[in-house]
Design a protein around this motif. Structure first.
Motif, PDB file in Angstrom:
ATOM      1  N   ILE A  56       1.087  -1.345  -0.271  1.00 44.08           N
ATOM      2  CA  ILE A  56       0.210  -0.165   0.230  1.00 44.08           C
ATOM      3  C   ILE A  56       1.205   1.253  -0.312  1.00 44.08           C
ATOM      4  CG2 ILE A  56      -2.064   1.721   1.815  1.00 44.08           C
ATOM      5  CD1 ILE A  56      -2.433  -1.207   1.877  1.00 44.08           C
ATOM      6  N   ASP A  57       0.697   2.220  -1.225  1.00 42.18           N
ATOM      7  CA  ASP A  57       0.915   3.432  -0.894  1.00 42.18           C
ATOM      8  C   ASP A  57       0.127   4.242  -0.443  1.00 42.18           C
ATOM      9  OD1 ASP A  57       2.569   6.135  -1.576  1.00 42.18           O
ATOM     10  OD2 ASP A  57       3.291   4.935  -3.695  1.00 42.18           O
ATOM     11  N   SER A  58       0.562   4.922   0.831  1.00 41.07           N
ATOM     12  CA  SER A  58      -0.504   6.032   1.239  1.00 41.07           C
ATOM     13  C   SER A  58       0.623   7.746   1.446  1.00 41.07           C
ATOM     14  CB  SER A  58      -0.326   5.221   3.047  1.00 41.07           C
ATOM     15  OG  SER A  58      -1.442   4.475   2.541  1.00 41.07           O
ATOM     16  N   LYS A  59      -0.343   8.299   1.325  1.00 44.38           N
ATOM     17  CA  LYS A  59       0.250   9.924   1.731  1.00 44.38           C
ATOM     18  C   LYS A  59      -0.978  10.558   2.245  1.00 44.38           C
ATOM     19  CE  LYS A  59       3.455   9.917  -1.568  1.00 44.38           C
ATOM     20  NZ  LYS A  59       4.695   9.815  -1.246  1.00 44.38           N
ATOM     21  N   LEU A  60      -0.491  10.881   3.464  1.00 39.29           N
ATOM     22  CA  LEU A  60      -1.293  11.824   4.733  1.00 39.29           C
ATOM     23  C   LEU A  60      -0.845  13.045   4.306  1.00 39.29           C
ATOM     24  CD1 LEU A  60      -0.176  10.176   7.993  1.00 39.29           C
ATOM     25  CD2 LEU A  60      -1.646   9.130   5.900  1.00 39.29           C
ATOM     26  N   ALA A  61      -2.047  14.161   4.501  1.00 40.44           N
ATOM     27  CA  ALA A  61      -1.892  15.602   3.573  1.00 40.44           C
ATOM     28  C   ALA A  61      -1.131  16.803   5.147  1.00 40.44           C
ATOM     29  CB  ALA A  61      -3.304  16.001   4.118  1.00 40.44           C
ATOM     30  N   GLY A  62      -0.284  17.274   4.185  1.00 37.21           N
ATOM     31  CA  GLY A  62       0.666  18.061   5.362  1.00 37.21           C
ATOM     32  C   GLY A  62      -0.575  18.797   6.377  1.00 37.21           C
ATOM     33  N   ALA A  63      -0.133  19.192   7.700  1.00 34.53           N
ATOM     34  CA  ALA A  63      -1.279  19.057   8.679  1.00 34.53           C
ATOM     35  C   ALA A  63      -0.089  20.363   9.606  1.00 34.53           C
ATOM     36  CB  ALA A  63      -2.059  18.692   8.888  1.00 34.53           C
ATOM     37  N   PRO A  64      -0.320  21.317  10.045  1.00 33.94           N
ATOM     38  CA  PRO A  64       0.066  22.133  10.829  1.00 33.94           C
ATOM     39  C   PRO A  64      -0.032  21.314  12.234  1.00 33.94           C
ATOM     40  CG  PRO A  64      -2.520  23.079  10.537  1.00 33.94           C
ATOM     41  CD  PRO A  64      -1.906  22.317   9.862  1.00 33.94           C
ATOM     42  N   TYR A  65       0.908  21.145  12.931  1.00 26.82           N
ATOM     43  CA  TYR A  65       0.907  20.011  14.448  1.00 26.82           C
ATOM     44  C   TYR A  65       1.362  21.475  16.032  1.00 26.82           C
ATOM     45  CZ  TYR A  65       5.689  20.162  14.871  1.00 26.82           C
ATOM     46  OH  TYR A  65       6.842  20.655  14.950  1.00 26.82           O
ATOM     47  N   ALA A  66       0.749  20.875  16.771  1.00 23.62           N
ATOM     48  CA  ALA A  66       1.920  21.791  18.543  1.00 23.62           C
ATOM     49  C   ALA A  66       1.304  20.530  19.198  1.00 23.62           C
ATOM     50  CB  ALA A  66       0.469  22.947  18.772  1.00 23.62           C
ATOM     51  N   SER A  67       2.409  21.146  20.094  1.00 18.51           N
ATOM     52  CA  SER A  67       2.995  20.691  20.664  1.00 18.51           C
ATOM     53  C   SER A  67       3.551  20.835  22.804  1.00 18.51           C
ATOM     54  CB  SER A  67       4.160  19.148  20.546  1.00 18.51           C
ATOM     55  OG  SER A  67       5.457  19.562  20.896  1.00 18.51           O
ATOM     56  N   LEU A  68       3.518  19.831  23.226  1.00 18.02           N
ATOM     57  CA  LEU A  68       3.110  20.874  25.066  1.00 18.02           C
ATOM     58  C   LEU A  68       4.264  19.643  25.709  1.00 18.02           C
ATOM     59  CD1 LEU A  68       0.428  22.604  26.354  1.00 18.02           C
ATOM     60  CD2 LEU A  68       2.058  24.014  25.484  1.00 18.02           C
ATOM     61  N   GLU A  69       5.039  20.373  26.107  1.00 15.00           N
ATOM     62  CA  GLU A  69       6.119  19.867  27.065  1.00 15.00           C
ATOM     63  C   GLU A  69       6.986  19.668  27.674  1.00 15.00           C
ATOM     64  OE1 GLU A  69      10.948  18.762  25.684  1.00 15.00           O
ATOM     65  OE2 GLU A  69       9.635  18.181  24.855  1.00 15.00           O
ATOM     66  N   LEU A  70       6.874  19.087  29.252  1.00 19.51           N
ATOM     67  CA  LEU A  70       7.302  19.025  30.594  1.00 19.51           C
ATOM     68  C   LEU A  70       8.622  18.864  31.041  1.00 19.51           C
ATOM     69  CD1 LEU A  70       4.373  19.387  32.911  1.00 19.51           C
ATOM     70  CD2 LEU A  70       5.946  21.448  32.440  1.00 19.51           C
ATOM     71  N   PHE A  71      10.185  19.136  31.029  1.00 17.99           N
ATOM     72  CA  PHE A  71      11.133  18.255  31.129  1.00 17.99           C
ATOM     73  C   PHE A  71      11.793  18.732  32.515  1.00 17.99           C
ATOM     74  CE2 PHE A  71      11.835  21.511  28.417  1.00 17.99           C
ATOM     75  CZ  PHE A  71      13.293  22.037  28.703  1.00 17.99           C
ATOM     76  N   ILE A  72      12.476  17.822  33.066  1.00 16.07           N
ATOM     77  CA  ILE A  72      13.074  18.289  34.569  1.00 16.07           C
ATOM     78  C   ILE A  72      14.528  18.207  34.190  1.00 16.07           C
ATOM     79  CG2 ILE A  72      13.445  17.379  36.507  1.00 16.07           C
ATOM     80  CD1 ILE A  72      10.985  16.230  37.125  1.00 16.07           C
ATOM     81  N   THR A  73      15.093  18.855  34.965  1.00 15.35           N
ATOM     82  CA  THR A  73      16.902  19.827  34.392  1.00 15.35           C
ATOM     83  C   THR A  73      17.093  19.184  36.300  1.00 15.35           C
ATOM     84  OG1 THR A  73      16.830  21.349  34.836  1.00 15.35           O
ATOM     85  CG2 THR A  73      15.856  21.220  32.526  1.00 15.35           C
ATOM     86  N   PRO A  74      18.657  18.952  35.977  1.00  8.90           N
ATOM     87  CA  PRO A  74      19.236  19.363  37.064  1.00  8.90           C
ATOM     88  C   PRO A  74      19.258  20.531  37.729  1.00  8.90           C
ATOM     89  CG  PRO A  74      21.106  18.724  35.678  1.00  8.90           C
ATOM     90  CD  PRO A  74      19.390  18.865  34.722  1.00  8.90           C
ATOM     91  N   PRO A  75      19.217  20.807  38.974  1.00  8.32           N
ATOM     92  CA  PRO A  75      18.902  22.221  39.648  1.00  8.32           C
ATOM     93  C   PRO A  75      19.596  22.888  39.612  1.00  8.32           C
ATOM     94  CG  PRO A  75      17.935  19.867  41.143  1.00  8.32           C
ATOM     95  CD  PRO A  75      18.415  19.622  39.794  1.00  8.32           C
ATOM     96  N   ARG A  76      19.484  24.726  39.269  1.00  4.36           N
ATOM     97  CA  ARG A  76      21.046  25.071  39.734  1.00  4.36           C
ATOM     98  C   ARG A  76      22.096  25.147  40.754  1.00  4.36           C
ATOM     99  NH1 ARG A  76      20.097  29.674  36.354  1.00  4.36           N
ATOM    100  NH2 ARG A  76      18.138  29.984  34.650  1.00  4.36           N
ATOM    101  N   LYS A  77      20.905  24.318  42.207  1.00  2.00           N
ATOM    102  CA  LYS A  77      22.205  24.593  43.142  1.00  2.00           C
ATOM    103  C   LYS A  77      23.480  23.675  42.434  1.00  2.00           C
ATOM    104  CE  LYS A  77      19.127  26.745  46.590  1.00  2.00           C
ATOM    105  NZ  LYS A  77      18.061  26.683  47.182  1.00  2.00           N
ATOM    106  N   LEU A  78      22.744  22.682  41.888  1.00  2.00           N
ATOM    107  CA  LEU A  78      23.666  21.392  41.772  1.00  2.00           C
ATOM    108  C   LEU A  78      24.876  21.599  40.577  1.00  2.00           C
ATOM    109  CD1 LEU A  78      23.939  18.118  42.176  1.00  2.00           C
ATOM    110  CD2 LEU A  78      22.560  17.834  40.711  1.00  2.00           C
ATOM    111  N   LEU A  79      23.762  22.406  40.117  1.00  2.00           N
ATOM    112  CA  LEU A  79      24.964  22.900  38.858  1.00  2.00           C
ATOM    113  C   LEU A  79      26.477  23.560  39.697  1.00  2.00           C
ATOM    114  CD1 LEU A  79      22.806  22.852  35.656  1.00  2.00           C
ATOM    115  CD2 LEU A  79      24.111  21.383  35.940  1.00  2.00           C
ATOM    116  N   GLU A  80      25.727  24.841  39.873  1.00  2.00           N
ATOM    117  CA  GLU A  80      25.967  25.833  41.433  1.00  2.00           C
ATOM    118  C   GLU A  80      27.216  24.495  41.758  1.00  2.00           C
ATOM    119  OE1 GLU A  80      23.928  28.217  42.628  1.00  2.00           O
ATOM    120  OE2 GLU A  80      23.247  28.821  40.793  1.00  2.00           O
ATOM    121  N   LYS A  81      27.223  24.226  42.226  1.00  2.00           N
ATOM    122  CA  LYS A  81      28.459  22.991  43.626  1.00  2.00           C
ATOM    123  C   LYS A  81      28.815  22.472  42.202  1.00  2.00           C
ATOM    124  CE  LYS A  81      25.319  22.461  47.739  1.00  2.00           C
ATOM    125  NZ  LYS A  81      24.341  21.236  48.297  1.00  2.00           N
TER     126      LYS A  81
END
Length: 376
Positions: free
Chosen positions: A346-371
């Motif tokens: 099967i040869d399929s085509k999905l039409a072009g479309a706008p998209y949107a996303s939201l993301e939450l991510f955890i990083t090393p705390p500032r205090k840890l990086l400063e130490k």
């Protein structure tokens, strides 16, 4: 007389001394630092105690001004209604034309620094992703689309990334990834049917704290099918505000450092997805008695995203990522997995479309990086 001459000379040189003083102070003033301060990247989340701008430190792919490393990521992406056209490539199957009311993706990823030494960093990652489709007027009576709508497409993966600094200039990166990708459920999951492997290796040079680049190979499904292709890594910060982060041809992103807590990105990415789909009902091909009825298909999806992204610090350890853009679907094709010829079904085509996303991510705390001596 001598006293008068000394006073006159003092009055003559005093203004010149005052004019020269600011220039001397300006020469003694150090240049402004890169803005914002350096931070490790996702590939370099296990940061050592050395400053990234220390010329005596071991080299790595990171450059000054990059965004914070990501430990735990939760992301949701959604696309609105778009057209779907499928063309049968073998006899006995019919074509399809309709709409998809929804295409959504949920992903949860986590990265752990398993080994953290200046001369060796090992990062282990685990991820789960699920892609869902909702088509108009279900069931569509089109076996492939009805199958993926009812089950969804899943990807359970684990990976290991090894960053090996050789000296203050040279480094190399190796990444291995194994994933179970398809429309499986907990009852029919088998490693033999759904396992996918990919890898990449890059050898690079750290020319300065603001410039790191490398060349290598990627072996995986970025372009839909399993293939080997060259890769060019290019990370560079041009000034206090602008930079570029690229792993060409898979992705190129320009960076604008708005503030210490806010970063804007713009660019493109090529995403390749490969799923195994087990059909509930057999698909029979006419006039091909030597071919077994189709029970399993390999779905190869390739898309190009033109995107804008904004990352903002909410807390010292928590960031928000908002992204939007346009998705161009290059391929959404199904191949024979039952017979050995891997023929396109099967040869399929999905039409072009706008998209949107939201993301939450955890990083090393500032205090840890400063130490540890690392400024974000």
């Amino acid at each position: 007389m001598r006293s008068r001459f000394s006073c006159a000379r003092l009055l003559l040189w005093a203004p010149l001394t005052l004019l020269a003083a600011p220039r001397a102070r300006a020469q003694d003033t150090p240049p402004p630092p890169v803005f914002p301060a350096p931070a490790p990247t996702a590939l370099d989340s296990a940061t050592n105690s050395s400053r990234l701008d220390n010329p005596r430190a071991f080299a790595n792919p990171s450059v000054l001004g990059m965004g914070p490393s990501k430990g735990l990521i939760v992301r949701y992406e959604r696309m609105p209604r778009f057209g779907v056209d499928a063309t049968a490539k073998v006899e006995g199957l019919r074509d399809f034309s309709g709409d998809a009311n929804k295409n959504a993706r949920l992903s949860i990823k986590g990265y752990i620094p398993a080994w953290n030494h200046p001369h060796l960093k090992v990062i282990v990652g685990i991820s789960y992703e699920r892609e869902e489709f909702k088509f108009s007027n279900p069931p569509t009576q089109y076996e492939l689309l009805d199958n993926i709508e009812n089950k969804g497409l899943k990807n359970l993966a684990t990976q290991i990334a090894i960053i090996r600094p050789v000296d203050a200039v040279h480094w190399y990166l190796v990444r291995l990834k194994g994933e179970l990708a398809g429309d499986y459920t907990s009852g029919d999951l088998t490693t033999k049917d759904y396992l996918r492997m990919s890898a990449e290796a890059v050898y690079g040079w750290k020319r300065s704290p603001r410039f790191s680049w490398g060349v290598g190979l990627q072996y995986g499904y970025t372009f839909g099918r399993l293939s080997l292709y060259p890769a060019l890594l290019y990370n560079r910060t041009f000034n206090e505000r602008w930079g570029v982060e690229a792993l060409f041809p898979a992705r190129v992103t320009f960076r604008r450092n708005v503030s210490d807590q806010s970063i804007l990105y713009a660019g493109y990415s090529v995403d390749g997805l490969n799923y195994i789909v087990h059909l509930r009902n057999e698909l029979r091909r006419e006039n091909q008695p030597d071919k077994r009825p189709l029970r399993t298909l390999e779905l190869r999806e390739t898309e190009v995203k033109f995107r804008l992204r904004w990352e903002r610090e909410l807390l010292s350890f928590l960031w928000l990522g908002a992204e939007g853009g346009y998705r161009y679907n290059y391929a959404f094709d199904a191949f024979d997995r039952t017979n050995a010829d891997r023929e396109k079904i099967i040869d399929s085509k999905l039409a072009g479309a706008p998209y949107a996303s939201l993301e939450l991510f955890i990083t090393p705390p500032r205090k840890l990086l400063e130490k540890s001596g690392v400024r974000r």
